[in-house]
Design a protein around this motif. Structure first.
Motif, PDB file in Angstrom:
ATOM      1  N   ALA A 139       0.827  -1.207   0.000  1.00  0.00           N
ATOM      2  CA  ALA A 139       0.000   0.000   0.000  1.00  0.00           C
ATOM      3  C   ALA A 139       0.861   1.256   0.000  1.00  0.00           C
ATOM      4  O   ALA A 139       0.532   2.251  -0.661  1.00  0.00           O
ATOM      5  CB  ALA A 139      -0.932   0.008   1.210  1.00  0.00           C
ATOM      6  N   GLU A 140       1.975   1.207   0.709  1.00  0.00           N
ATOM      7  CA  GLU A 140       2.855   2.372   0.807  1.00  0.00           C
ATOM      8  C   GLU A 140       3.613   2.619  -0.493  1.00  0.00           C
ATOM      9  O   GLU A 140       3.691   3.755  -0.968  1.00  0.00           O
ATOM     10  CB  GLU A 140       3.835   2.199   1.969  1.00  0.00           C
ATOM     11  CG  GLU A 140       3.184   2.141   3.337  1.00  0.00           C
ATOM     12  CD  GLU A 140       2.528   3.455   3.736  1.00  0.00           C
ATOM     13  OE1 GLU A 140       2.779   4.499   3.095  1.00  0.00           O
ATOM     14  OE2 GLU A 140       1.738   3.437   4.703  1.00  0.00           O
ATOM     15  N   PHE A 141       4.191   1.559  -1.067  1.00  0.00           N
ATOM     16  CA  PHE A 141       4.965   1.828  -2.280  1.00  0.00           C
ATOM     17  C   PHE A 141       4.067   2.086  -3.489  1.00  0.00           C
ATOM     18  O   PHE A 141       4.445   2.811  -4.409  1.00  0.00           O
ATOM     19  CB  PHE A 141       6.042   0.772  -2.557  1.00  0.00           C
ATOM     20  CG  PHE A 141       5.616  -0.635  -2.851  1.00  0.00           C
ATOM     21  CD1 PHE A 141       4.991  -0.973  -4.029  1.00  0.00           C
ATOM     22  CD2 PHE A 141       5.914  -1.655  -1.934  1.00  0.00           C
ATOM     23  CE1 PHE A 141       4.652  -2.289  -4.318  1.00  0.00           C
ATOM     24  CE2 PHE A 141       5.575  -2.975  -2.202  1.00  0.00           C
ATOM     25  CZ  PHE A 141       4.936  -3.296  -3.398  1.00  0.00           C
ATOM     26  N   ARG A 142       2.863   1.545  -3.487  1.00  0.00           N
ATOM     27  CA  ARG A 142       1.927   1.897  -4.563  1.00  0.00           C
ATOM     28  C   ARG A 142       1.533   3.375  -4.469  1.00  0.00           C
ATOM     29  O   ARG A 142       1.428   4.072  -5.484  1.00  0.00           O
ATOM     30  CB  ARG A 142       0.690   1.006  -4.522  1.00  0.00           C
ATOM     31  CG  ARG A 142       0.906  -0.373  -5.124  1.00  0.00           C
ATOM     32  CD  ARG A 142      -0.374  -1.174  -5.185  1.00  0.00           C
ATOM     33  NE  ARG A 142      -0.172  -2.462  -5.828  1.00  0.00           N
ATOM     34  CZ  ARG A 142      -0.235  -2.676  -7.137  1.00  0.00           C
ATOM     35  NH1 ARG A 142      -0.515  -1.677  -7.968  1.00  0.00           N
ATOM     36  NH2 ARG A 142      -0.033  -3.887  -7.633  1.00  0.00           N
ATOM     37  N   HIS A 143       1.302   3.847  -3.254  1.00  0.00           N
ATOM     38  CA  HIS A 143       0.975   5.264  -3.077  1.00  0.00           C
ATOM     39  C   HIS A 143       2.141   6.141  -3.528  1.00  0.00           C
ATOM     40  O   HIS A 143       1.931   7.186  -4.166  1.00  0.00           O
ATOM     41  CB  HIS A 143       0.631   5.557  -1.618  1.00  0.00           C
ATOM     42  CG  HIS A 143       0.394   7.008  -1.343  1.00  0.00           C
ATOM     43  ND1 HIS A 143      -0.676   7.707  -1.883  1.00  0.00           N
ATOM     44  CD2 HIS A 143       1.107   7.905  -0.611  1.00  0.00           C
ATOM     45  CE1 HIS A 143      -0.619   8.970  -1.483  1.00  0.00           C
ATOM     46  NE2 HIS A 143       0.452   9.115  -0.720  1.00  0.00           N
ATOM     47  N   MET A 144       3.359   5.725  -3.214  1.00  0.00           N
ATOM     48  CA  MET A 144       4.524   6.495  -3.634  1.00  0.00           C
ATOM     49  C   MET A 144       4.612   6.564  -5.156  1.00  0.00           C
ATOM     50  O   MET A 144       4.951   7.611  -5.716  1.00  0.00           O
ATOM     51  CB  MET A 144       5.801   5.905  -3.040  1.00  0.00           C
ATOM     52  CG  MET A 144       7.046   6.706  -3.383  1.00  0.00           C
ATOM     53  SD  MET A 144       8.510   6.197  -2.441  1.00  0.00           S
ATOM     54  CE  MET A 144       8.598   4.447  -2.842  1.00  0.00           C
TER      55      MET A 144
END
Length: 279
Positions: free
Chosen positions: A98-103
């Motif tokens: 979820a974090e790296f997709r948001h980035m």
């Protein structure tokens, strides 16, 4: 100074400094931020030439609205600076999807989507300059930044292709690759994986700690960095790639040497992979 600059991520760092310096030089500037309260001081200092724009680059409606607002206000967009971006620290295996997709949504797709909206304006004008803030991490990879590296490598690849597609239309592209600068990138704006795997302590773990420790103490000066970007945009023949900071240059040269070693060492194998078709 009739050119109109559209700069994203103006609440802190390069974006804020670029907005202030371009306005001081007499340019008209669309000062974009997710929260316009963060840039009201900039606009108040230049009420005739500064225009605050609410923009979260992950929101398609705000991208469309912001471009429309800037055109209604100033009539053109001559320089687009895609500066908005975030960091995320963690080894590849530690990183949370979820974090790296948001980035990726912020660092890459947001940049692409805004560029897509501005390109028709520049094509019609038959001129323009798109400045994409990448990173030396888009050329030289670091541990604990696996997915951040990936977002910036994507920005570089996209920008290089864009330059080849748009040059004949009078649209210039410059990719900025800074090393460590005293912005908030490694401070409160960067998230860190909650997962820690001990096996990565000597590599990703060590660099996680170093990044946090160095925050606010990096050698890069945002004032000088912004001035360098303006110099490139104002030059008759701006670079496609502009490194900022001694560490960026050092690491780029290390990467070039590594590439040359691999290419030269495996030259025979590389060439041997071809099998020309018989006539």
């Amino acid at each position: 100074m009739n050119k109109v600059w559209f700069i994203t991520g103006c609440s802190t760092g390069f974006g804020r400094e670029l907005a202030q310096q371009t306005l001081a030089l007499g340019y008209k500037v669309a000062v974009a931020s997710r929260n316009t309260e963060d840039v009201k001081d900039i606009v108040a200092a230049y009420p005739e030439t500064a225009f605050a724009v609410k923009l979260d680059v992950t929101k398609a409606d705000e991208i469309s609205s912001s471009v429309k607002q800037v055109l209604e206000k100033f009539g053109s967009i001559d320089v687009l600076v895609n500066n908005a971006g975030i960091g995320y620290f963690g080894a590849a295996e530690e990183s949370e999807e979820a974090e790296f997709r948001h980035m990726f949504e912020v660092n890459f797709f947001g940049l692409v989507n805004l560029t897509q909206k501005v390109l028709p304006v520049m094509r019609k004008q038959k001129n323009g300059h798109i400045v994409n803030i990448a990173s030396i991490a888009g050329f030289f990879a670091f541990p604990a930044l696996s997915f951040y590296n990936a977002t910036k490598f994507a920005v570089v690849g996209y920008s290089e292709s864009l330059a080849k597609e748009t040059g004949h239309l009078g649209i210039k592209i410059t990719i900025i690759a800074p090393s460590g600068f005293r912005t908030d990138w490694a401070g409160r704006s960067a998230k860190e994986s909650s997962i820690v795997i001990d096996d990565y302590a000597p590599t990703a773990g060590a660099n996680r700690a170093n990044l946090r420790k160095a925050s606010g103490h990096q050698p890069g000066d945002p004032v000088k960095g912004a001035a360098a970007i303006i110099k490139a945009v104002e030059s008759e023949n701006p670079p496609l790639h502009l490194l900022l900071g001694a560490a960026a240059l050092k690491n780029a040269r290390i990467k070039l040497a590594e590439l040359k070693n691999d290419f030269d060492t495996w030259e025979a194998t590389t060439i041997g992979a071809d099998s020309p078709l018989s006539e």
